[in-house]
Write a protein that holds these residues in place. Structure first.
Motif, mmCIF file in Angstrom:
data_model
loop_
_atom_site.group_PDB
_atom_site.id
_atom_site.type_symbol
_atom_site.label_atom_id
_atom_site.label_comp_id
_atom_site.label_asym_id
_atom_site.label_seq_id
_atom_site.Cartn_x
_atom_site.Cartn_y
_atom_site.Cartn_z
ATOM 1 N N ARG A 481 -9.119 11.116 -30.725
ATOM 2 C CA ARG A 481 -9.706 9.778 -30.621
ATOM 3 C C ARG A 481 -9.590 9.256 -29.192
ATOM 4 N N TYR A 482 -10.585 8.441 -28.793
ATOM 5 C CA TYR A 482 -10.484 7.737 -27.523
ATOM 6 C C TYR A 482 -9.453 6.622 -27.658
ATOM 7 N N GLU A 483 -8.516 6.550 -26.710
ATOM 8 C CA GLU A 483 -7.492 5.501 -26.735
ATOM 9 C C GLU A 483 -7.254 5.022 -25.306
ATOM 10 N N PRO A 552 -7.352 9.566 -21.672
ATOM 11 C CA PRO A 552 -7.290 8.455 -22.639
ATOM 12 C C PRO A 552 -7.568 8.914 -24.069
ATOM 13 N N ARG A 553 -6.638 9.678 -24.620
ATOM 14 C CA ARG A 553 -6.827 10.237 -25.956
ATOM 15 C C ARG A 553 -5.594 9.990 -26.814
ATOM 16 N N GLY A 554 -5.842 9.847 -28.132
ATOM 17 C CA GLY A 554 -4.758 9.635 -29.084
ATOM 18 C C GLY A 554 -4.735 10.726 -30.124
ATOM 19 N N GLU A 555 -4.694 10.326 -31.398
ATOM 20 C CA GLU A 555 -4.511 11.299 -32.477
ATOM 21 C C GLU A 555 -5.714 12.231 -32.621
ATOM 22 N N THR A 556 -5.466 13.394 -33.219
ATOM 23 C CA THR A 556 -6.510 14.388 -33.471
ATOM 24 C C THR A 556 -7.069 14.207 -34.871
#
Length: 575
Positions: A481-483, A552-556
């Motif tokens: 996810r974009y974070e 800028p990424r979070g969970e898969t």
């Protein structure tokens, strides 16, 4: 506060005259750099017996771009009786649809000190570079003065009479204050031009202007049909790119049944912040170039195909603006790549790359199921909301197209529904969701209306495996996810002070802190679709400036993507 509008002449064949003349000025101490543009407006048909009603009106902010309403200088006005004194008042003007965007809202009004008699002439000077700090993500409306040229959209510098009058508009350039070789073009062509049909104030603002040491394709700009112009020196062959665009424009014209295409201008200019983006205007569009993806011709081609489609397509006009942007933007995203592939203007691989960028951006988004009602509220404050009309709208229309094709055994498609909406619009009807629902009912039955309303409420559209053509099939792929890692609204504010830092996020791990000032605007819409692109922030902390870079990424999550189907031929891919 002042309310109300001046009464102008009726629309239609009672359209009155309006002439716009622009005189760019180059500072002799800075070579070919253009520092100001003098603007003269001459118009008739204004009746203002009530001096409390505005003579001219200009939005203060248009699509997150400040107009020159507060920075223009030397305004002078006169009519048949002589000089007019104009006083300023800020009002809240009614919102009006302008394609997918909207005009109105907080605006600056100019009011005369006495009743007006006869034609009015207004002149003023505007800075050739934006003097107010950029607010963040926004279309390329503002003044840009680089590469020996200057350009801007009418949105940001044309104060015009309020109301619904139409004008027989002419456009002219005075290039005597520029070095030899300067050229001036507008939406409707080069030099002195007359619009082919009467224009409203809203349409006049949706025009574009470029002058100075600029390039053009064809070298001699035709009186009608396609032309292009560029400002600066892109890292690609601008004339070759515009020749490609001209060819696709010809296919669009035939697809939409235009026997004699009107003037149509394509403008290219440099953008150091969010290169590669663009915006559709009235009989024209603008796209930007820069470094990296901003110089990627394949990506720019998709942008050009998208923005050009806006000029031909139908819109939903009520509710106006961003609340109905799912319709205009969703159609444009789908058809930009679909028609380009259909007319052999892009390859199946380019089609697939663009499809998966949008699909990946959508299916990994935490905002994927937010209701459409959130779009106008948070459009500029959250990139994940801002891209919903594009991505979710495209995926929804793909599901409708697939359903119509299969229900009709291939005899009908989304093309038929879209062209029917366009016919309603051209008949003079104010198009609404109800018109779209009627077409859905006719093609697919009442269940399609239920599905549409669910889509507006946030239901996730999932096109069938073969919805994009026989060469492609749906699959899933683990994607992150974009974070952003802090309050998304920060990047849409004129002074970007970090707050709401997310504990444990990549932003925090990279060293970002609450209270840091981000001193350069940050584009995000494109980076959402790129799983590996790093976000670069230039920050100021305790008076010192430094760079912070992070992914800028979070969970898969498992996200839908499409892949090339084995054993298919390029020639069979287009729908």
């Amino acid at each position: 506060m002042v309310s109300g509008c001046a009464t102008t002449a009726d629309s239609g064949d009672k359209a009155t005259e309006l002439a716009i003349t622009l005189k760019p000025h180059a500072d002799p101490d800075h070579g070919e750099t253009i520092d100001t543009v003098a603007v003269t407006l001459h118009f008739s048909g204004l009746e203002t017996g009530d001096i409390m009603k505005p003579v001219l009106l200009m939005p203060l902010v248009v699509s997150n771009v400040d107009s020159v309403a507060t920075t223009l200088t030397d305004m002078k006005a006169s009519d048949e009786r002589g000089p007019l004194t104009l006083r300023v008042s800020d009002i809240d003007a009614p919102l009006e649809a302008a394609g997918d965007a909207e005009s109105g809202g907080p605006s600056r009004a100019w009011l005369a000190d006495r009743p007006i008699v006869g034609p009015v002439t207004v002149s003023f000077v505007v800075p050739a570079e934006a003097t107010l700090p950029p607010r963040g993500p926004a279309p390329p409306f503002s003044f840009s003065a680089d590469g020996g040229g200057v350009s801007a959209s009418g949105h940001v510098f044309l104060p015009l009479p309020p109301g619904d009058a139409t004008y027989r508009a002419s456009f002219d350039w005075d290039l005597t204050a520029l070095p030899a070789g300067a050229r001036g073009v507008t939406t409707f062509g080069e030099g002195h031009v007359i619009a082919p049909e009467p224009l409203t104030s809203s349409e006049l603002r949706m025009t574009f202007y470029m002058a100075g040491q600029i390039g053009a394709y064809p070298t001699v700009v035709p009186a009608t049909g396609f032309f292009g112009a560029w400002q600066g020196e892109p890292a690609f062959d601008a004339a070759k790119l515009l020749a490609w665009t001209s060819n696709l424009y010809g296919h669009y014209s035939k697809f939409f049944g235009q026997e004699t295409p009107p003037p149509y201008g394509v403008f290219l200019r440099y953008n150091p912040i969010n290169a590669g983006g663009g915006v559709g205007l009235y009989h024209s569009f603008v796209t930007t170039f820069g470094a990296g993806d901003g110089a990627d011709v394949e990506k720019i081609r998709i942008t050009l195909a998208h923005e050009m489609f806006h000029t031909f397509q139908p819109y939903i006009e009520s509710p106006p603006g961003l609340e109905s942007s799912w319709f205009g933007e969703g159609l444009a995203v789908l058809y930009a790549r679909r028609l380009a592939l259909r007319f052999d203007s892009i390859t199946p691989d380019a089609f697939l790359d663009d499809l998966n960028s949008g699909a990946g951006r959508y299916y990994t988004s935490l905002m994927a199921t937010e209701p459409n009602s959130e779009v106008p509220k948070r459009f500029w404050a959250d990139t994940r909301i801002r891209t919903l009309p594009y991505d979710r709208g495209m995926l929804y229309f793909a599901t409708v197209d697939d359903a119509v094709r299969k229900a009709s055994n291939g005899t009908r498609s989304l093309d038929d529904l879209m062209l029917a909406m366009l016919a309603l619009e051209k008949s003079g009807k104010v198009t609404t969701n109800a018109d779209w629902e009627a077409l859905l009912t006719d093609a697919l039955g009442p269940d399609a209306v239920t599905a549409f309303r669910g889509f507006l409420n946030g239901d996730m559209p999932i096109p069938a495996s073969d919805a994009f053509g026989p060469c492609f099939e749906r699959t899933t792929k683990p994607m992150r996810r974009y974070e952003l890692g802090f309050d998304t609204a920060v990047l849409a504010e004129p002074k970007r002070i970090v707050r709401g830092l997310v504990a444990g996020s990549a932003a925090e791990q990279a060293g970002l802190q609450n209270g840091d000032e981000i001193v350069v605007p940050v584009p995000q819409d494109g980076i959402q679709g790129n799983q590996t692109e790093m976000l670069k922030l230039k920050i100021r902390r305790n008076g010192e400036t430094s760079d912070i870079t992070y992914l800028p990424r979070g969970e898969t999550v498992e996200a839908y993507q499409w892949q090339r189907k084995a054993g298919t031929d390029d020639l069979d891919c287009a729908l």
